[in-house]
Design a protein around this motif. Structure first.
Motif, PDB file in Angstrom:
ATOM      1  N   ARG A   1      -5.341   6.127   7.024  1.00  8.13           N
ATOM      2  CA  ARG A   1      -6.778   6.173   7.354  1.00  8.13           C
ATOM      3  C   ARG A   1      -7.677   5.983   6.142  1.00  8.13           C
ATOM      4  O   ARG A   1      -8.876   5.793   6.295  1.00  8.13           O
ATOM      5  N   SER A   2      -7.103   6.027   4.942  1.00  7.42           N
ATOM      6  CA  SER A   2      -7.952   5.690   3.800  1.00  7.42           C
ATOM      7  C   SER A   2      -8.019   4.170   3.623  1.00  7.42           C
ATOM      8  O   SER A   2      -9.019   3.628   3.175  1.00  7.42           O
TER       9      SER A   2
ATOM     10  N   TYR B   1      -7.582   2.098   6.295  1.00  2.00           N
ATOM     11  CA  TYR B   1      -8.226   1.657   7.532  1.00  2.00           C
ATOM     12  C   TYR B   1      -9.029   2.802   8.135  1.00  2.00           C
ATOM     13  O   TYR B   1      -8.536   3.524   9.009  1.00  2.00           O
ATOM     14  N   PRO B   2     -10.244   2.973   7.673  1.00  2.00           N
ATOM     15  CA  PRO B   2     -11.020   4.156   8.071  1.00  2.00           C
ATOM     16  C   PRO B   2     -11.307   4.224   9.568  1.00  2.00           C
ATOM     17  O   PRO B   2     -11.738   5.264  10.048  1.00  2.00           O
ATOM     18  N   HIS B   3     -11.093   3.136  10.295  1.00  5.25           N
ATOM     19  CA  HIS B   3     -11.374   3.205  11.729  1.00  5.25           C
ATOM     20  C   HIS B   3     -10.231   3.858  12.497  1.00  5.25           C
ATOM     21  O   HIS B   3     -10.371   4.131  13.684  1.00  5.25           O
TER      22      HIS B   3
ATOM     23  N   GLN C   1       0.812  -1.221   0.000  1.00  4.74           N
ATOM     24  CA  GLN C   1       0.000   0.000   0.000  1.00  4.74           C
ATOM     25  C   GLN C   1       0.850   1.278   0.000  1.00  4.74           C
ATOM     26  O   GLN C   1       0.384   2.306   0.523  1.00  4.74           O
TER      27      GLN C   1
END
Lengths: 343, 343, 343, 343
Positions: free
Chosen positions: C42-43, C45-47, C36
């Protein structure tokens, strides 16, 4: 600050205990349960390391333990029985049941099929939707914590209703929930084998969260609102996703919506504005966040809003702690600033 | 009757094979797969006891094997490539992909981002919604099997639209699906750990089943219809529940609705009218049934319709076999009369 | 203390990030991912609410960011490539992969089918089973974090082997794991529809955690031990339950076992001795605890031991943080003292 | 052939009904249930299209309905109450409960904590492990259908015991089951939220299937056998995987094992010898098959055998129908020749 939990052996109660035990300012002094009296908390819930023993609720025990704040995570008509004497004694109460959410006693009676709480206390109760009633919560002795579906729904709807973005007569809500919302009592319909590999609509002809949504949606819209609401059980333990459809009254665009939600919630701590990154319940699981997504559909002239919460957290115990923080002047995020458990 | 399956190694394909192997009148003679050529069917799918070997699709193999009926369970733009030569050779085709569902090639192009099938064959294709196009299916060489969401939706909507019970401009569809609909290809988003304990909205801004629903809803309503449609993935393998909201144009009651659905479907075999016994996907799992529930909500003047199918059965392979039965004059229920696998 | 995570986009990596972000003493300064690079954390893993960006691993970036501690949550043969230069620069490394667990390079080669790490660094590596190598961990630059199955197994076995309670030639291990252990890469076998409603044995003919278990079991038994080990995938995201069978050499009773385990672990923080309250993975989910149950079966002369952990926590990231705490003189429980997420 | 089901509203009962309704030779004439008397079968189980009504069990109703064959899918001590009078009236009984499985009444009493069935009828009962007692089943009035765990275990063990391949004192069984085995009664421990994301060992100190396994293992080994047996609940509805460990007495190879199992079961219909293609429960779900895998581990001198069944099918209702077929001279596979529902 010494606190107690009534209804401590259900899923809402045990989630409160998890949060209180981690909280820097609260100390859990008593746990009450009508179904498990006499049992050690840690024998019923081996994941919790506590030497407390469940007791039958009594006001005397509360007084002796010098408790200032009492959480109720009880079935209908329990908290309304105890609250008057607690308030009179100067305790603060945060009630996770529906007993103090509806201001009109007749509405309560017709949706809950039980007698309503005394009007005097209904009038004192403040609705604990933390982001929208912060000032009232800060000074009230009796905070009525919102229902799980209303929390997810109202956080999505209020900005649109306040700004008159949507047609208030056009609101439809399709709600999906994990099964912890149904509680921990033995119940054939909630057996693993009945829930797994299944989607189950229920109370399609009327769920008791409808009048709660309508009361507060009407308040913010300054007009009477009726909503269609269909709840459905999905095979997971935690999480609610609410999908809301409403008519776009003036061709508001996705950018307009983003600006509105962003400016509304930018100074809050637990509402995350996602826009077209559609919310998923996994990204709020175990946390106090509410994720909001939305889409203005030009083809149909409708706005679709998606709102995801953990029903036991922002939909129950998490918001209750948030309200307790607000009430006692502690930072609002105290004990709640952890992300979802993913995956 | 000798039959073949193209796209046989996906979930739709393997469900077709399960049904064909149990069918009293069909004999499976060839299985084609672009991802598994050369592999024994039973080594890829150990639950199936077949000595067939997956091959790359070829018209010659089909001709040599003396096959009369070919099922396509393939991604977009595969069947439209092969169908012309098969039709010219006098084969009958049942296509489970979307290639022949939309009569307007431009609509196909804009929703599928691929070139449409040749107009000549689009015009020959009959829409295989078995209960509503039985006579056309019985004589057509090319049957375009409906999508999973459109099947569940249209079986619920058509009676209401034909009888002008609902406002055609007011239709909203909230759809929930198990994950087999996403196919069997390796895909991070469909890993167990990503799907489990999660509800995931997707294609909220436009799913390719929208024009299919609108085309046939408009046909039966005799007016152009646009619908709002939000699909959501839920953590289960099989099953679709579609929740439809629409305005009640004339205070039709629950009894009116029951009478309408009952009289519409009483002579069909796979649509079960449940009324206020809300459909659950578990009760159709593995079977070809569609269960319909409904509620006329006087408070809001709306009608709510719930429609449950197994996406791989009535939503794909089951309906394809039902269409094959109709096409070849076999009893419509042949090979399909078994109940859900419960629990 | 500034730290970095290499392999940060996998499930082990993201769990490390969750823990580090909550930790009072660690500050996450860099996240590396070969799959990645260039994406915002945070894009993906949005949490997680972080402004870090995944980068390709580089020693220069680590040096510039002034990082003291590097976690590797990488596939085989990645950490062994980077560790020498990091150690030479004086960084501390905690490696969650298997690269430094086996002291014999030939054993590594034959079980992992890759070249082993350089012997010099193998010799420096300390095995990070926190409860048993605390003193070594406290001073080592290179901590080899145990595998998930070995952690659950060795915490159960070591007390019995040390005290010669069981026949060392009689050890059989039946292990069940949730699927996060298989990682987050796209993989057909790990699709929801393949895992759900399924139990799947794998590597029955040899799992790479066998030599790791044997190496440390032999060390504590002071005799060479070979174990039978069968791992099985069950349809859940997190959790390992290991069931161990072994011959009771001298009629030790349940009370004897309780005393042994209790005295062994009473001064530790994360091993909970349950006795005949059988451990369940739900009660450790999301937490760093290991729950141990046991039963001395007089009928058969065997002892059965049950050990439950969360594979991503005590079986990976949680134990890594515990080791980091030990290594840097922080209280061992720092950032880890929260209970399971139940239910 | 007219048949009845007693205990028809539980999961075993409703699976029997599914199979009988599809069976070419059996006609379901009566369904008895102590928990649902007076209810329409199809109102309790909407997926079944039957006009039968549950009744309280009575011998008179059975006689009037001219029933020849009675299935019991009842809790302990129910069938032993009714069987004598049914046998005296010349009915044939297939009992899915444990009441007639143990030949020694004292053994029954000590494991089931209930009085045993009358010795006269215990002596008449034949153990319905279809593949191994075919001749006895064909002529007996009373067939005692095996337990789910014993079926999976004994089909795996008998060939090894008969040929003295394994050390009879070395047998350990680790069993995993879906939760339908626990029945359909309301039970807090079986709620979705308690079972989901969990592995739960139970009855580690003694499960009532142990004496059943030992009785028949001893019979085929011609020596007394004691086994270790640990059952565990996994979060799925259907399926059992049994993992068996035993000492290899003479270095038998994988090929030896394959030859033995293959020759043993090649003329049977429902045992599939998989060898090193490890069985998974998904590949038998909803079907009557038992899949066997095995591995001769040279490192440890042990043989590992894996046996997968659907607990409601080969482990209960499916095998009961297979036995009914054998008993009445119908082809053994009648009504049972369908593959697993995959996925």
């Amino acid at each position: 600050m010494k606190v107690a939990v009534v209804g401590a052996s259900g899923y809402g109660g045990v989630e409160l205990i998890r949060l209180i035990e981690q909280h820097p300012s609260f100390e859990l002094r008593a746990v009450f349960s009508s179904s498990q009296p006499g049992h050690l908390l840690r024998s019923v819930y081996p994941h919790l390391d506590s030497s407390l023993v469940f007791k039958e609720m009594s006001v005397e025990d509360l007084s002796e333990a010098d408790i200032e704040l009492v959480f109720f995570a009880t079935p209908p008509s329990v908290s309304s029985h105890w609250v008057p004497s607690l308030i009179e004694q100067g305790k603060c109460v945060i009630d996770l049941s529906g007993d103090f959410r509806l201001s009109n006693p007749n509405t309560y009676k017709s949706w809950y099929q039980k007698p309503a709480a005394p009007t005097k206390y209904l009038n004192q109760a403040v609705y604990g939707l933390s982001e929208w009633f912060q000032q009232e919560i800060a000074i009230s002795p009796l905070i009525s914590n919102p229902g799980c579906y209303p929390t997810a729904t109202l956080l999505a709807l209020i900005p649109l209703l306040q700004e008159k973005i949507i047609d208030p007569s056009s609101i439809l809500i399709d709600a999906k929930s994990g099964v912890t919302g149904a509680g921990r009592s033995a119940n054939q319909a909630m057996l693993f084998s009945e829930v797994n590999e299944n989607i189950r609509p229920y109370k399609v002809d009327g769920h008791q969260h409808i009048p709660e949504i309508e009361q507060f949606a009407s308040l913010f819209a300054q007009t009477e609102i009726k909503v269609s609401f269909v709840p459905q059980l999905v095979p997971m333990s935690r999480g609610i996703l609410v999908t809301i459809f409403a008519g776009n009254v003036n061709n508001y665009t996705n950018e307009d919506l983003y600006d509105l939600y962003h400016s509304t919630y930018e100074n809050t701590s637990f509402v995350r504005v996602r826009g077209r990154q559609w919310p998923e319940t996994k990204f709020v699981q175990g946390s106090n966040y509410c994720d909001l997504g939305f889409y203005s559909d030009k083809r149909t002239g409708r706005i679709i809003i998606l709102s995801a919460i953990d029903n036991l957290m922002k939909g129950a115990a998490g918001q209750a702690i948030q309200n307790a923080n607000i009430r006692f002047g502690i930072p609002e995020t105290s004990g709640l600033l952890f992300p979802a458990l993913y995956p």
